[in-house]
Design a protein around this motif. Sequence first.
Motif, mmCIF file in Angstrom:
data_model
loop_
_atom_site.group_PDB
_atom_site.id
_atom_site.type_symbol
_atom_site.label_atom_id
_atom_site.label_comp_id
_atom_site.label_asym_id
_atom_site.label_seq_id
_atom_site.Cartn_x
_atom_site.Cartn_y
_atom_site.Cartn_z
ATOM 1 N N LEU A 22 -91.489 56.702 9.891
ATOM 2 C CA LEU A 22 -90.213 57.352 9.560
ATOM 3 C C LEU A 22 -89.477 56.710 8.388
ATOM 4 C CD1 LEU A 22 -88.884 58.175 13.118
ATOM 5 C CD2 LEU A 22 -90.051 59.694 11.516
ATOM 6 N N SER A 31 -84.864 54.669 5.742
ATOM 7 C CA SER A 31 -84.951 55.134 7.128
ATOM 8 C C SER A 31 -84.523 56.594 7.238
ATOM 9 C CB SER A 31 -84.070 54.274 8.025
ATOM 10 O OG SER A 31 -82.714 54.468 7.688
ATOM 11 N N LEU A 32 -84.865 57.205 8.339
ATOM 12 C CA LEU A 32 -84.529 58.608 8.557
ATOM 13 C C LEU A 32 -83.022 58.837 8.530
ATOM 14 C CD1 LEU A 32 -85.347 61.499 9.296
ATOM 15 C CD2 LEU A 32 -85.338 60.799 11.691
#
Length: 69
Positions: A31, A47-48
């Motif tokens: 992710l 990061s997401l």
Amino acid sequence: MAIYCRFCGLSNFRTSHLRFRTFDLLRLLVLRLPVRCLTCDERAFTSLSRFLKVRDASRARHRENRGTT
């Protein structure tokens, strides 16, 4: 927390296109998604949750620009 470009040190990003290369696929599995610095045009991964914030900010800028013309 803002994202800072490791090349120019600024925090002005947009989402980057997904490329389905081995290197990118490995990052997607954990992710980490691509963003691109608007100042120096370098690509990075984040990061997401940060990716979604950058995406929302990019969409807001696009709406503002479209509304002024």
